[in-house]
Design a protein around this motif. Structure first.
Motif, mmCIF file in Angstrom:
data_model
loop_
_atom_site.group_PDB
_atom_site.id
_atom_site.type_symbol
_atom_site.label_atom_id
_atom_site.label_comp_id
_atom_site.label_asym_id
_atom_site.label_seq_id
_atom_site.Cartn_x
_atom_site.Cartn_y
_atom_site.Cartn_z
ATOM 1 N N THR A 249 0.826 -1.213 0.000
ATOM 2 C CA THR A 249 0.000 0.000 0.000
ATOM 3 C C THR A 249 0.860 1.261 0.000
ATOM 4 O O THR A 249 0.349 2.355 -0.237
ATOM 5 C CB THR A 249 -0.934 0.020 1.217
ATOM 6 O OG1 THR A 249 -0.172 -0.196 2.401
ATOM 7 C CG2 THR A 249 -1.988 -1.066 1.115
ATOM 8 N N HIS A 250 2.157 1.129 0.251
ATOM 9 C CA HIS A 250 3.045 2.291 0.207
ATOM 10 C C HIS A 250 3.226 2.798 -1.216
ATOM 11 O O HIS A 250 3.431 4.000 -1.417
ATOM 12 C CB HIS A 250 4.420 1.922 0.797
ATOM 13 C CG HIS A 250 5.437 3.022 0.689
ATOM 14 N ND1 HIS A 250 5.445 4.097 1.551
ATOM 15 C CD2 HIS A 250 6.464 3.225 -0.176
ATOM 16 C CE1 HIS A 250 6.437 4.914 1.226
ATOM 17 N NE2 HIS A 250 7.071 4.404 0.179
ATOM 18 N N ALA A 251 3.124 1.911 -2.222
ATOM 19 C CA ALA A 251 3.487 2.313 -3.581
ATOM 20 C C ALA A 251 2.548 1.785 -4.664
ATOM 21 O O ALA A 251 2.850 1.934 -5.840
ATOM 22 C CB ALA A 251 4.911 1.838 -3.888
ATOM 23 N N TYR A 252 1.418 1.192 -4.285
ATOM 24 C CA TYR A 252 0.574 0.601 -5.318
ATOM 25 C C TYR A 252 -0.217 1.687 -6.067
ATOM 26 O O TYR A 252 -0.374 2.816 -5.604
ATOM 27 C CB TYR A 252 -0.386 -0.417 -4.708
ATOM 28 C CG TYR A 252 -1.651 0.178 -4.126
ATOM 29 C CD1 TYR A 252 -2.854 0.094 -4.823
ATOM 30 C CD2 TYR A 252 -1.655 0.815 -2.897
ATOM 31 C CE1 TYR A 252 -4.021 0.628 -4.312
ATOM 32 C CE2 TYR A 252 -2.810 1.355 -2.368
ATOM 33 C CZ TYR A 252 -3.989 1.260 -3.073
ATOM 34 O OH TYR A 252 -5.138 1.803 -2.570
ATOM 35 N N ASP A 253 -0.706 1.324 -7.231
ATOM 36 C CA ASP A 253 -1.610 2.186 -7.985
ATOM 37 C C ASP A 253 -2.661 1.288 -8.641
ATOM 38 O O ASP A 253 -2.669 0.077 -8.435
ATOM 39 C CB ASP A 253 -0.857 3.014 -9.036
ATOM 40 C CG ASP A 253 -0.003 2.145 -9.952
ATOM 41 O OD1 ASP A 253 -0.457 1.042 -10.314
ATOM 42 O OD2 ASP A 253 1.110 2.567 -10.293
ATOM 43 N N ARG A 254 -3.542 1.876 -9.406
ATOM 44 C CA ARG A 254 -4.629 1.087 -9.993
ATOM 45 C C ARG A 254 -4.122 0.069 -11.002
ATOM 46 O O ARG A 254 -4.760 -0.951 -11.244
ATOM 47 C CB ARG A 254 -5.649 2.021 -10.642
ATOM 48 C CG ARG A 254 -6.411 2.866 -9.624
ATOM 49 C CD ARG A 254 -7.498 3.687 -10.297
ATOM 50 N NE ARG A 254 -8.256 4.455 -9.309
ATOM 51 C CZ ARG A 254 -9.274 5.253 -9.609
ATOM 52 N NH1 ARG A 254 -9.657 5.377 -10.880
ATOM 53 N NH2 ARG A 254 -9.900 5.914 -8.668
ATOM 54 N N LYS A 255 -2.973 0.348 -11.586
ATOM 55 C CA LYS A 255 -2.399 -0.594 -12.542
ATOM 56 C C LYS A 255 -1.618 -1.699 -11.838
ATOM 57 O O LYS A 255 -1.445 -2.788 -12.390
ATOM 58 C CB LYS A 255 -1.477 0.148 -13.505
ATOM 59 C CG LYS A 255 -2.199 1.135 -14.410
ATOM 60 C CD LYS A 255 -1.218 1.813 -15.353
ATOM 61 C CE LYS A 255 -1.938 2.816 -16.254
ATOM 62 N NZ LYS A 255 -0.990 3.498 -17.169
ATOM 63 N N SER A 256 -1.142 -1.401 -10.633
ATOM 64 C CA SER A 256 -0.332 -2.369 -9.880
ATOM 65 C C SER A 256 -0.938 -2.544 -8.497
ATOM 66 O O SER A 256 -0.695 -1.726 -7.606
ATOM 67 C CB SER A 256 1.116 -1.878 -9.766
ATOM 68 O OG SER A 256 1.674 -1.640 -11.038
ATOM 69 N N PRO A 257 -1.750 -3.553 -8.274
ATOM 70 C CA PRO A 257 -2.421 -3.742 -6.989
ATOM 71 C C PRO A 257 -1.451 -4.127 -5.878
ATOM 72 O O PRO A 257 -0.292 -4.456 -6.131
ATOM 73 C CB PRO A 257 -3.410 -4.877 -7.269
ATOM 74 C CG PRO A 257 -2.764 -5.643 -8.377
ATOM 75 C CD PRO A 257 -2.075 -4.620 -9.224
ATOM 76 N N GLN A 258 -1.929 -4.074 -4.656
ATOM 77 C CA GLN A 258 -1.113 -4.458 -3.505
ATOM 78 C C GLN A 258 -0.662 -5.911 -3.650
ATOM 79 O O GLN A 258 -1.320 -6.727 -4.279
ATOM 80 C CB GLN A 258 -1.907 -4.291 -2.207
ATOM 81 C CG GLN A 258 -2.425 -2.882 -1.964
ATOM 82 C CD GLN A 258 -3.866 -2.729 -2.393
ATOM 83 O OE1 GLN A 258 -4.292 -3.260 -3.417
ATOM 84 N NE2 GLN A 258 -4.640 -1.993 -1.608
ATOM 85 N N TRP A 259 0.469 -6.228 -2.993
ATOM 86 C CA TRP A 259 1.081 -7.542 -3.169
ATOM 87 C C TRP A 259 0.130 -8.675 -2.823
ATOM 88 O O TRP A 259 0.170 -9.737 -3.449
ATOM 89 C CB TRP A 259 2.374 -7.651 -2.344
ATOM 90 C CG TRP A 259 2.220 -7.540 -0.857
ATOM 91 C CD1 TRP A 259 2.432 -6.430 -0.088
ATOM 92 C CD2 TRP A 259 1.851 -8.580 0.046
ATOM 93 N NE1 TRP A 259 2.209 -6.703 1.243
ATOM 94 C CE2 TRP A 259 1.856 -8.022 1.352
ATOM 95 C CE3 TRP A 259 1.519 -9.920 -0.103
ATOM 96 C CZ2 TRP A 259 1.535 -8.758 2.492
ATOM 97 C CZ3 TRP A 259 1.198 -10.672 1.039
ATOM 98 C CH2 TRP A 259 1.213 -10.079 2.310
#
Length: 244
Positions: A80-90
């Motif tokens: 959640t520190h670096a996710y975006d809509r193109k790259s979801p949380q781990w």
């Protein structure tokens, strides 16, 4: 002539004698001794089973992250520190490697089962009165692997957001058992002393926390064995992880 007297038949004695009080107390004492021996053994076996399952889930996470890099030009999954809509949380991005179907949202009906069976550590104890856990995530991701140009950290502007940029994968943390209540990551670039690591990592195996490294292997170590700058130990910063 003297008549023979009629002899009344006497009842036969029971061939099975009843337990005496001493014998009964002896049996009870033996059962008590066996119980004191077996109960700790059963508890130890159960704990070892949980430890094996915990280690397996942590290893699966690390290896799923490595598979993710193979499918995404070397990119690590994001927290959640670096996710975006193109790259979801781990914890969503790794579902194709951990689950029987991709899960793209926590609102997916299958997410609760996926979370419990893949993302919840068996050693992560229930701490709340309602039977839930104090922390949402059993594991946290190392933020060093996703720092960006707006972050402040030792080694800037070097970045390790791709697996081939990590110089010491065998000693760089990717996942660890998490004590933080709502976070899915560790802001290790803000730590300044070993107490910070001891505060954030959850030592669930005695005094040891579970650590998955960037090469996929897992260890159980004291939090200070991953971060203690006074002794030159930093397994979170990829550029410093190989130093002794």
């Amino acid at each position: 002539m003297i008549q023979p007297t009629c002899l009344m038949s006497r009842p036969r004695k029971n061939s099975r004698a009843a337990f005496t009080l001493v014998e009964l107390l002896t049996v009870i004492a033996i059962i008590g001794i066996l119980a004191t021996i077996l109960i700790p053994v059963v508890g130890h076996v159960r704990q070892q089973g949980k430890l094996a399952s915990s280690t397996s889930r942590l290893r699966n996470l690390g290896q799923a992250a490595i598979l993710h890099t193979a499918d995404h030009q070397g990119e690590w999954p994001r927290s959640t520190h670096a996710y975006d809509r193109k790259s979801p949380q781990w914890w969503l991005a790794l579902s194709p490697y951990l689950w029987n179907e991709p899960i793209t949202s926590a609102s997916n009906p299958a997410f609760a089962r996926y979370h419990e069976q893949m993302l919840r550590d068996p050693l992560d104890v229930v701490e709340q009165n309602d039977g839930t856990h104090a922390n949402r995530f059993s594991y946290g991701f190392n933020v060093y692997l996703q720092l960006g140009e707006h972050d402040d950290y030792e080694g800037k502007p070097t970045r390790w957001n791709k697996n081939f940029n990590v110089p010491f994968p065998e000693s760089t943390v990717i996942f660890a058992t998490n004590k933080l209540e709502t976070s899915d990551h560790f802001m290790a670039h803000y730590w300044v002393s070993r107490t910070d690591a001891e505060h954030d990592l959850d030592a669930r195996n005695g005094e040891q926390a579970g650590i998955a490294y960037c090469d996929g292997h897992v260890e159980w170590v004291a939090p200070s064995e991953t971060y203690d700058p006074s002794n030159g130990i930093n397994h979170w910063n990829p550029s410093l992880a190989g130093k002794r």
